[in-house]
Enzyme design. Structure first.
Site, mmCIF file in Angstrom:
data_model
loop_
_atom_site.group_PDB
_atom_site.id
_atom_site.type_symbol
_atom_site.label_atom_id
_atom_site.label_comp_id
_atom_site.label_asym_id
_atom_site.label_seq_id
_atom_site.Cartn_x
_atom_site.Cartn_y
_atom_site.Cartn_z
ATOM 1 N N ASP A 83 -46.737 26.672 39.223
ATOM 2 C CA ASP A 83 -47.344 26.092 38.021
ATOM 3 C C ASP A 83 -46.493 26.494 36.823
ATOM 4 O O ASP A 83 -46.278 27.690 36.589
ATOM 5 C CB ASP A 83 -48.777 26.607 37.819
ATOM 6 N N ASP A 85 -45.544 25.932 32.559
ATOM 7 C CA ASP A 85 -46.104 25.529 31.266
ATOM 8 C C ASP A 85 -45.008 25.046 30.330
ATOM 9 O O ASP A 85 -43.967 25.694 30.197
ATOM 10 C CB ASP A 85 -46.821 26.713 30.607
ATOM 11 N N ASP A 138 -47.874 21.885 33.370
ATOM 12 C CA ASP A 138 -48.945 21.842 32.377
ATOM 13 C C ASP A 138 -48.308 21.611 31.019
ATOM 14 O O ASP A 138 -47.559 22.469 30.523
ATOM 15 C CB ASP A 138 -49.735 23.155 32.371
#
Length: 407
Positions: A83, A85, A138
């Site tokens: 994940d 950002d 994200d």
């Protein structure tokens, strides 16, 4: 700012080597990093297209969090998904609410039915997530605050039927502070990068089915603090995989890793030191019966504990978890055989990275023996390796009988 660390190799024991190899298997490879950069650049161009709701409003794209400080690890315990950002700095039109900002970013990314991101985009309370088979990006909308330190910004949040508002943050300033505090002037970084490069070349060779492997740029060197942090984050992920309550955020763990006062000589010592420092900070809060409070050193308004812990119970549970981690690492640093080490590392960091790290160690140990570059002490039942692991003594093997003792 912490004082510069002493020159160090960081890989003084078999445990240190195995911990490093676990971290290497969990981190974002150079290939995956390049793929992520290409993807978020493609998304940036897509958001800025002429028919986008945000056309002409995008000021800047930049990574934040683990990607910005080089501490990314696999986000799932059972696979190697990551994940990542990315901040989308916007010139937000006057009068837009937090919901308007997040909705506009979602519509800009999703596009029309059948477009490239239509089925991949999901709107969340603070970001828009774009999902790929091997990673999630994200994208976090922010608005730059003028006449403030570099990239201090407004973070928007809006949840359907729930909270709505904004806060002041500075993820860029945090990354700059973290990097300054965790800089490594010793030999650990280059040695770790060498091991990562060897591993990645082997993986490319395996995937290419013995095709020639092209030369690659050297892997980026990481400090003991960063690799120790990656191990702490992985331990947390394993610990919380089946829990339903909130878990400590990565940015809080990063803060603890950067501001711990002790400078260490080996990776296992670094892991232990980070756990002790966190435990002590939680003890201080426990003594006063209050929730721990930590703010971004680059922005006092940016509170890192704004959402966790939610209550004293969550805080106390994590403090107890840290006590067990400390005991486990102390035990691993003692006189423990290789099978016991493997079992404990699997318990702490997951079965697949621990097993593969031990398999690689055994393979390398056998190669060193075949090349006559090791010393075998029959009385002690140990093997001393040369090369990268020069001076390291392998633990005794007791694969048959005796059981496995765990603290």
């Amino acid at each position: 700012m912490n004082a510069p660390v002493r020159p160090q190799s960081g890989l003084g024991t078999v445990l240190d080597i195995l911990l490093a190899d676990i971290a290497i298997r969990l981190q974002l490879s150079r290939t995956a990093h390049a793929r992520a950069v290409k993807r978020y650049e493609s998304i940036r161009e897509w958001i800025e297209r002429d028919v986008s709701p945000l056309a002409g409003l995008v000021d800047l794209f930049y990574p934040q969090g683990s990607m910005a400080i080089g501490a990314t690890i696999a986000s799932r315990v059972t696979n190697d998904e990551h994940d990542l950002d990315v901040v989308v700095q916007l010139g937000v039109p006057q009068g837009w609410s937090p919901a308007d900002v997040l909705d506009a970013l979602y519509e800009a990314i999703r596009g029309e039915p059948g477009s490239r991101y239509y089925a991949k985009a999901k709107r969340r309370p603070r970001c828009v997530t774009v999902s790929y088979a091997d990673m999630h990006l994200d994208l976090i909308p922010m608005q730059r605050l003028h006449a403030t330190p570099e990239r201090e910004s407004i973070l928007f949040f809006h949840e359907e039927g729930g909270d709505c508002g904004q806060s002041v943050v500075n993820s860029f300033g945090f990354a700059e502070w973290f990097s300054a505090c965790t800089a490594d002037s010793g030999t650990f970084g280059p040695l770790y990068a060498e091991r990562a490069s060897i591993y990645e070349r082997e993986m490319v060779l395996a995937e290419a089915d013995a095709d020639p492997v092209p030369e690659q740029e050297p892997a980026s060197a990481k400090s003991l603090s960063v690799v120790g942090l990656q191990l702490v984050k992985r331990w947390r992920n394993v610990l919380y995989q089946d829990r339903t309550n909130g878990r400590p955020p990565s940015v809080l763990l990063s803060k603890f890793a950067a501001d711990q006062p002790r400078k260490c000589l080996t990776l296992s010592e670094e892991l232990l030191s980070q756990a002790v420092h966190m435990r002590d900070r939680f003890r201080q809060s426990e003594m006063t019966g209050s929730l721990i409070h930590e703010a971004n050193p680059a922005c006092a308004h940016d509170v890192l504990t704004d959402r966790w812990p939610a209550n004293l119970g969550e805080q106390r549970q994590f403090a107890q978890d840290l006590e067990r981690l400390i005991a486990d690492v102390q035990w691993l640093r003692g006189d423990v055989d290789l099978e016991q080490i493997r079992c404990k590392l699997a318990e702490l960091f997951g079965e697949w990275p621990a097993r593969r790290a031990v398999e690689a160690f055994n393979k390398n140990m056998g190669t060193e023996i075949d090349r006559g570059r090791s010393r075998h002490d029959r009385r002690a039942g140990s093997i001393a390796l040369t090369g990268v692991a020069a001076g390291v003594t392998a633990p005794r093997h007791r694969f048959h009988g005796g059981g496995v003792h765990r603290p």
